[in-house]
Design a protein around this motif. Structure first.
Motif, PDB file in Angstrom:
ATOM      1  N   GLU A 100      -4.502   5.973   2.357  1.00 14.24           N
ATOM      2  CA  GLU A 100      -3.829   4.823   1.783  1.00 14.24           C
ATOM      3  C   GLU A 100      -4.472   4.425   0.462  1.00 14.24           C
ATOM      4  O   GLU A 100      -5.651   4.712   0.213  1.00 14.24           O
ATOM      5  CB  GLU A 100      -3.829   3.624   2.744  1.00 14.24           C
ATOM      6  N   LYS A 101      -3.650   3.789  -0.377  1.00 18.56           N
ATOM      7  CA  LYS A 101      -4.126   3.317  -1.671  1.00 18.56           C
ATOM      8  C   LYS A 101      -3.294   2.091  -2.044  1.00 18.56           C
ATOM      9  O   LYS A 101      -2.078   2.077  -1.851  1.00 18.56           O
ATOM     10  CB  LYS A 101      -3.963   4.416  -2.724  1.00 18.56           C
ATOM     11  N   ALA A 102      -3.949   1.061  -2.576  1.00 19.20           N
ATOM     12  CA  ALA A 102      -3.230  -0.122  -3.035  1.00 19.20           C
ATOM     13  C   ALA A 102      -2.431   0.251  -4.276  1.00 19.20           C
ATOM     14  O   ALA A 102      -2.929   0.960  -5.153  1.00 19.20           O
ATOM     15  CB  ALA A 102      -4.211  -1.243  -3.338  1.00 19.20           C
ATOM     16  N   LYS A 143       0.839  -1.197   0.000  1.00 19.73           N
ATOM     17  CA  LYS A 143       0.000   0.000   0.000  1.00 19.73           C
ATOM     18  C   LYS A 143       0.875   1.247   0.000  1.00 19.73           C
ATOM     19  O   LYS A 143       1.979   1.251   0.526  1.00 19.73           O
ATOM     20  CB  LYS A 143      -0.911   0.004   1.231  1.00 19.73           C
TER      21      LYS A 143
END
Length: 64
Positions: free
Chosen positions: A61-63, A2
């Motif tokens: 957050e971001k994948a 992430k």
């Protein structure tokens, strides 16, 4: 894995005993539009006299 982003937000003094923030909503919307999720916040600056929060970091957050 992430990816995390941190955005600092400061409280603005409105009166002698009051502070406020308003830009956090725009920041959360902006990062949401970019595919990030709001995770939480961490106080990063406190008033020495009263212990009041003066500044925070918003966490996103971001994948990858």
């Amino acid at each position: 894995m992430k990816e995390y982003k941190y955005v600092s937000i400061s409280y603005e003094m409105k009166e002698v005993v009051m502070a406020s923030i308003s830009e956090h909503r725009n920041v959360i919307d902006e990062y949401s539009d970019q595919g990030y999720s709001y995770v939480g916040m961490i106080p990063t600056e406190l008033s020495a006299a009263s212990g009041c929060i003066r500044k925070i970091d918003l966490i996103f957050e971001k994948a990858e």
